[in-house]
Design a protein around this motif. Structure first.
Motif, mmCIF file in Angstrom:
data_model
loop_
_atom_site.group_PDB
_atom_site.id
_atom_site.type_symbol
_atom_site.label_atom_id
_atom_site.label_comp_id
_atom_site.label_asym_id
_atom_site.label_seq_id
_atom_site.Cartn_x
_atom_site.Cartn_y
_atom_site.Cartn_z
ATOM 1 N N VAL A 45 0.845 -1.197 0.000
ATOM 2 C CA VAL A 45 0.000 0.000 0.000
ATOM 3 C C VAL A 45 0.881 1.248 0.000
ATOM 4 C CG1 VAL A 45 -1.634 1.367 1.339
ATOM 5 C CG2 VAL A 45 -1.969 -1.098 1.135
ATOM 6 N N HIS A 46 1.802 1.303 0.951
ATOM 7 C CA HIS A 46 2.657 2.488 1.076
ATOM 8 C C HIS A 46 3.692 2.555 -0.044
ATOM 9 C CE1 HIS A 46 1.058 3.964 4.886
ATOM 10 N NE2 HIS A 46 0.920 2.703 5.222
ATOM 11 N N ARG A 47 4.133 1.420 -0.544
ATOM 12 C CA ARG A 47 5.022 1.442 -1.707
ATOM 13 C C ARG A 47 4.302 2.060 -2.901
ATOM 14 N NH1 ARG A 47 5.468 0.076 -6.283
ATOM 15 N NH2 ARG A 47 3.439 -0.952 -6.175
ATOM 16 N N ASN A 48 3.048 1.685 -3.085
ATOM 17 C CA ASN A 48 2.277 2.222 -4.202
ATOM 18 C C ASN A 48 2.037 3.725 -4.042
ATOM 19 O OD1 ASN A 48 0.656 1.806 -6.657
ATOM 20 N ND2 ASN A 48 -1.091 2.305 -5.351
ATOM 21 N N TRP A 49 1.833 4.171 -2.797
ATOM 22 C CA TRP A 49 1.642 5.605 -2.563
ATOM 23 C C TRP A 49 2.921 6.386 -2.862
ATOM 24 C CZ3 TRP A 49 -1.476 5.705 2.686
ATOM 25 C CH2 TRP A 49 -2.708 5.068 2.473
ATOM 26 N N LEU A 50 4.074 5.789 -2.567
ATOM 27 C CA LEU A 50 5.340 6.415 -2.962
ATOM 28 C C LEU A 50 5.404 6.589 -4.478
ATOM 29 C CD1 LEU A 50 7.974 4.504 -0.765
ATOM 30 C CD2 LEU A 50 7.413 6.924 -0.594
ATOM 31 N N ALA A 51 5.001 5.544 -5.194
ATOM 32 C CA ALA A 51 5.050 5.575 -6.658
ATOM 33 C C ALA A 51 4.084 6.615 -7.222
ATOM 34 C CB ALA A 51 4.719 4.187 -7.217
ATOM 35 N N ILE A 52 2.883 6.674 -6.672
ATOM 36 C CA ILE A 52 1.876 7.623 -7.161
ATOM 37 C C ILE A 52 2.342 9.057 -6.968
ATOM 38 C CG2 ILE A 52 -0.441 8.543 -6.697
ATOM 39 C CD1 ILE A 52 -1.311 5.655 -6.069
ATOM 40 N N THR A 53 2.783 9.386 -5.768
ATOM 41 C CA THR A 53 3.161 10.774 -5.478
ATOM 42 C C THR A 53 4.446 11.185 -6.192
ATOM 43 O OG1 THR A 53 4.268 10.026 -3.439
ATOM 44 C CG2 THR A 53 1.993 10.800 -3.241
ATOM 45 N N LYS A 54 5.288 10.220 -6.501
ATOM 46 C CA LYS A 54 6.548 10.535 -7.197
ATOM 47 C C LYS A 54 6.332 10.726 -8.693
ATOM 48 C CE LYS A 54 11.010 10.830 -7.978
ATOM 49 N NZ LYS A 54 11.777 12.051 -7.623
ATOM 50 N N ASN A 55 5.491 9.882 -9.295
ATOM 51 C CA ASN A 55 5.401 9.833 -10.753
ATOM 52 C C ASN A 55 4.265 10.656 -11.352
ATOM 53 O OD1 ASN A 55 7.590 7.957 -11.097
ATOM 54 N ND2 ASN A 55 6.230 6.341 -10.375
ATOM 55 N N LEU A 56 3.258 10.983 -10.557
ATOM 56 C CA LEU A 56 2.078 11.636 -11.107
ATOM 57 C C LEU A 56 1.928 13.057 -10.586
ATOM 58 C CD1 LEU A 56 -0.519 8.719 -10.794
ATOM 59 C CD2 LEU A 56 0.829 9.370 -12.799
ATOM 60 N N PRO A 57 1.281 13.931 -11.366
ATOM 61 C CA PRO A 57 0.986 15.278 -10.864
ATOM 62 C C PRO A 57 -0.030 15.203 -9.736
ATOM 63 C CG PRO A 57 -0.095 14.907 -12.969
ATOM 64 C CD PRO A 57 0.832 13.743 -12.750
ATOM 65 N N ILE A 58 -0.067 16.229 -8.910
ATOM 66 C CA ILE A 58 -0.912 16.218 -7.719
ATOM 67 C C ILE A 58 -2.387 16.062 -8.059
ATOM 68 C CG2 ILE A 58 -1.228 18.726 -7.615
ATOM 69 C CD1 ILE A 58 -0.786 18.520 -4.572
ATOM 70 N N SER A 59 -2.791 16.483 -9.243
ATOM 71 C CA SER A 59 -4.191 16.393 -9.652
ATOM 72 C C SER A 59 -4.658 14.958 -9.857
ATOM 73 C CB SER A 59 -4.420 17.187 -10.935
ATOM 74 O OG SER A 59 -3.598 16.683 -11.979
ATOM 75 N N GLN A 60 -3.717 14.006 -9.957
ATOM 76 C CA GLN A 60 -4.088 12.609 -10.208
ATOM 77 C C GLN A 60 -3.878 11.698 -8.998
ATOM 78 O OE1 GLN A 60 -2.546 10.962 -13.914
ATOM 79 N NE2 GLN A 60 -2.400 13.009 -14.824
ATOM 80 N N TRP A 61 -3.379 12.240 -7.917
ATOM 81 C CA TRP A 61 -3.065 11.387 -6.768
ATOM 82 C C TRP A 61 -4.290 10.628 -6.255
ATOM 83 C CZ3 TRP A 61 0.610 14.701 -3.139
ATOM 84 C CH2 TRP A 61 1.823 14.897 -3.810
ATOM 85 N N TYR A 62 -5.417 11.294 -6.187
ATOM 86 C CA TYR A 62 -6.619 10.663 -5.633
ATOM 87 C C TYR A 62 -7.550 10.120 -6.721
ATOM 88 C CZ TYR A 62 -5.301 12.323 -1.018
ATOM 89 O OH TYR A 62 -4.647 12.536 0.174
ATOM 90 N N ILE A 63 -7.016 10.004 -7.937
ATOM 91 C CA ILE A 63 -7.785 9.425 -9.039
ATOM 92 C C ILE A 63 -7.165 8.118 -9.506
ATOM 93 C CG2 ILE A 63 -8.556 9.805 -11.429
ATOM 94 C CD1 ILE A 63 -8.639 12.771 -10.859
ATOM 95 N N ALA A 102 -0.226 -3.086 -10.731
ATOM 96 C CA ALA A 102 -1.354 -3.646 -9.985
ATOM 97 C C ALA A 102 -0.894 -4.319 -8.693
ATOM 98 C CB ALA A 102 -2.121 -4.640 -10.848
ATOM 99 N N LYS A 103 0.264 -5.000 -8.775
ATOM 100 C CA LYS A 103 0.835 -5.655 -7.598
ATOM 101 C C LYS A 103 2.336 -5.446 -7.603
ATOM 102 C CE LYS A 103 1.038 -10.035 -5.060
ATOM 103 N NZ LYS A 103 0.663 -11.469 -5.067
ATOM 104 N N GLY A 104 2.852 -4.912 -6.515
ATOM 105 C CA GLY A 104 4.262 -4.576 -6.457
ATOM 106 C C GLY A 104 5.172 -5.780 -6.539
ATOM 107 N N GLN A 105 6.262 -5.616 -7.307
ATOM 108 C CA GLN A 105 7.317 -6.626 -7.386
ATOM 109 C C GLN A 105 8.592 -5.968 -6.861
ATOM 110 O OE1 GLN A 105 6.700 -9.760 -8.342
ATOM 111 N NE2 GLN A 105 4.548 -9.276 -8.812
ATOM 112 N N TYR A 106 9.014 -6.370 -5.664
ATOM 113 C CA TYR A 106 10.150 -5.697 -5.034
ATOM 114 C C TYR A 106 10.931 -6.706 -4.198
ATOM 115 C CZ TYR A 106 6.618 -5.739 -1.363
ATOM 116 O OH TYR A 106 5.647 -6.136 -0.484
ATOM 117 N N GLY A 107 12.153 -6.288 -3.828
ATOM 118 C CA GLY A 107 13.020 -7.156 -3.028
ATOM 119 C C GLY A 107 13.514 -6.454 -1.785
#
Length: 551
Positions: A45-63, A102-107
């Protein structure tokens, strides 16, 4: 009698010993050792939120909704994730930390990075607790608050939820304590500021907001001293401290403006994310509250109805349910899981969101009346604790982790009077033990049981040692023994559930009861939490000496 210089110096040296530095170092070592351990889906969940806030403009964070773990915390937490994302090293980026998938792949690189962010963010909690200790009014109070602060800094709840399960509650409770200690020091604007900041980080603290609102209203915004020399109209005008009200309102509105104005184009989507009322009464894992007991009783009545035919006529007349539903075994199995969707009760009446809201509101209002009449700091903490109790016991879709909303504020005043200890001991024992099913791997199972047991034993005796004993002590020995006996039975509960876990893969019959352990923990802990609430409420409404700051 005037103290000589040597005595004063000796006293100062003693007081300087109350530092949380060593406790922070010890807890840091333990948390570093747990970095490669189990983590729940909250990690992704929090990994995905890092990705959203880093890669997208603020107008798309909650979309953005590529992953099911969409951003559903208030804006300050989104800003916090954005800040963290700026410090993600390249090796962690290459590991998949900032991928919107859709599902994080991380190590391990991502795991290490996110674990470290939780550890560093918890410094806010340690600083807030140290501030509480340092600003205590006397040596005796510093000593009491040191024990309370140490118990919170080493809380099994934070260890399980933040550093194993994975969340950022330590920082949130640090901000809460900044607000509460500001209230104790009569810095009311600062109290309002920090609490507004907290709400913009995590909206679960709305449950505590009624107590904060009434306290600030009564102490900072209203003037209830009636003057006979002035006429009624002037008295009514002077009822409000207009300057103070404007200052407090400006501070709170400014905080919310900074948080929400950048999202003015997506506010509907933002609020839909914050308040998903489509979720069911209970979480997937029953929190130990009234609805866990209610759900359990419904399951028991189902078995009584199916296995004891003579009871069917009586049950139908009393509860007026559709008996044809009880013939659908698949439906019964689904219902017992308490999934996120609407949970169905087959015999007992259905519980609506409106009913849970009214029950929560009623019990919170009952707690706020004494606070309005006696707006002392201790009464304020007492009311905050009861607001936490009410929301946890009667709220809609309550998470088991919300028990910290009750435990943490109550810890600040438990040393006030020995009569509070039985309710507190029962609360922490049941509250922390109810978190055990969040972690089901073998290694972490041993850590949670051993660590929580050691924590309870250490602080049980330390609280008893420093807690103020009133001159007219009337705490019943029988109550203490009943509480201790109830807590000791947890040994049996933990043993039984551990045996079930060990044997469920060997015996097919146990696989039919995959949620049996959750039910055992939730129901037994629920009875304890409700009993703790009853005992605490009695003291809150009956014993005024506990809540008077001058005593």
């Amino acid at each position: 009698m005037v103290k000589n210089d040597s005595t004063t110096n000796s006293s100062s040296i003693e007081e300087r010993k109350y530092s949380l530095k060593n406790i922070w170092i010890c807890s840091l070592v333990l948390k570093l050792l747990l970095m490669v351990g189990y983590h729940s889906t909250d990690f992704d969940v929090h990994r995905n939120w890092l990705a959203i806030t880093k890669n997208l403009p603020i107008s798309q964070w909650y979309i953005e909704n590529t992953s099911q773990w969409t951003l559903d915390y208030p804006p300050f937490f989104a800003y916090f994730e954005w800040i963290l994302s700026q410090f993600v090293p390249n090796i962690v980026k290459r590991d998949g930390c900032l991928d919107i998938v859709a599902k994080g792949q991380y190590g391990l690189p991502t795991i290490y990075f996110q674990r470290i962010t939780v550890i560093l963010s918890e410094i806010v909690l340690f600083l807030a607790l140290q501030w509480i200790i340092d600003t205590s009014s006397s040596y005796a109070m510093k000593r009491r608050m040191y024990v309370a602060a140490a118990s919170l800094a080493l809380s099994p709840g934070l260890l399980i939820i933040d550093h194993i399960h994975f969340q950022y509650n330590g920082m949130m409770y640090g901000i809460l304590f900044l607000s509460l200690n500001s209230a104790r020091m009569k810095k009311y604007l600062l109290c309002g500021f920090w609490f507004a900041v907290l709400l913009c980080f995590k909206h679960i603290y709305l449950y505590l907001a009624p107590a904060v609102f009434v306290f600030l209203l009564r102490t900072y915004c209203l003037n209830l001293k009636w003057s006979k020399k002035k006429n009624t109209l002037i008295n009514l005008v002077n009822l409000v401290k207009w300057k103070n009200s404007v200052k407090l309102g400006t501070v709170v509105i400014a905080v919310f403006a900074v948080a929400f104005l950048p999202f003015y184009n997506t506010l509907p989507q933002l609020f839909d994310r914050l308040f998903p009322f489509s979720r069911g009464l209970t979480h997937a894992y029953w929190a130990p509250n009234m609805w866990a007991i209610y759900s359990f009783v419904d399951r028991v009545l189902i078995q009584v109805y199916k296995r004891i035919p003579v009871t069917r006529f009586f049950l139908k007349r009393v509860f007026k349910f559709d008996s044809t539903l009880l013939q659908n075994d698949e439906l019964l199995k689904t219902s017992t899981r308490g999934i996120v969707g609407d949970i169905e009760f087959f015999i007992l009446p259905q519980i609506t969101a409106k009913l849970t809201f009214l029950l929560t509101l009623f019990y919170q209002i009952m707690a706020l009346i004494p606070l309005f009449l006696q707006p002392t700091y201790r009464r304020f903490i007492g009311a905050i604790t009861l607001c936490g109790y009410a929301s946890f016991l009667f709220g809609w879709h309550v998470h088991e982790k919300a028990i910290l909303l009750v435990i943490f504020p109550m810890t600040l005043i438990v040393c006030r009077d020995v009569k509070l200890l039985p309710a507190y001991n029962l609360l922490v024992a049941c509250g922390y033990t109810s978190l055990f099913p969040l972690i089901f791997t073998c290694n972490e199972w041993m850590i949670r049981v051993v660590y929580t047991s050691l924590w309870y034993i250490i602080f049980y005796f330390n609280f008893k040692k420093v807690t103020r004993i009133p001159k007219m002590k009337n705490t019943g020995v029988i109550v203490d023994r009943v509480v201790n006996g109830y807590i000791l039975i947890f040994i049996l509960v933990i043993t039984i559930t551990a045996i079930i876990d060990l044997l469920k893969n060997k015996y097919q019959v146990l696989k039919r009861f995959e949620f049996l352990n959750l039910m055992i923990y939730s129901v037994y802990s629920g009875v304890g939490v409700i009993s703790s609430w009853n005992g605490y409420s009695w003291l809150y409404f009956v014993d005024d000496t506990i809540w008077n700051d001058s005593i």
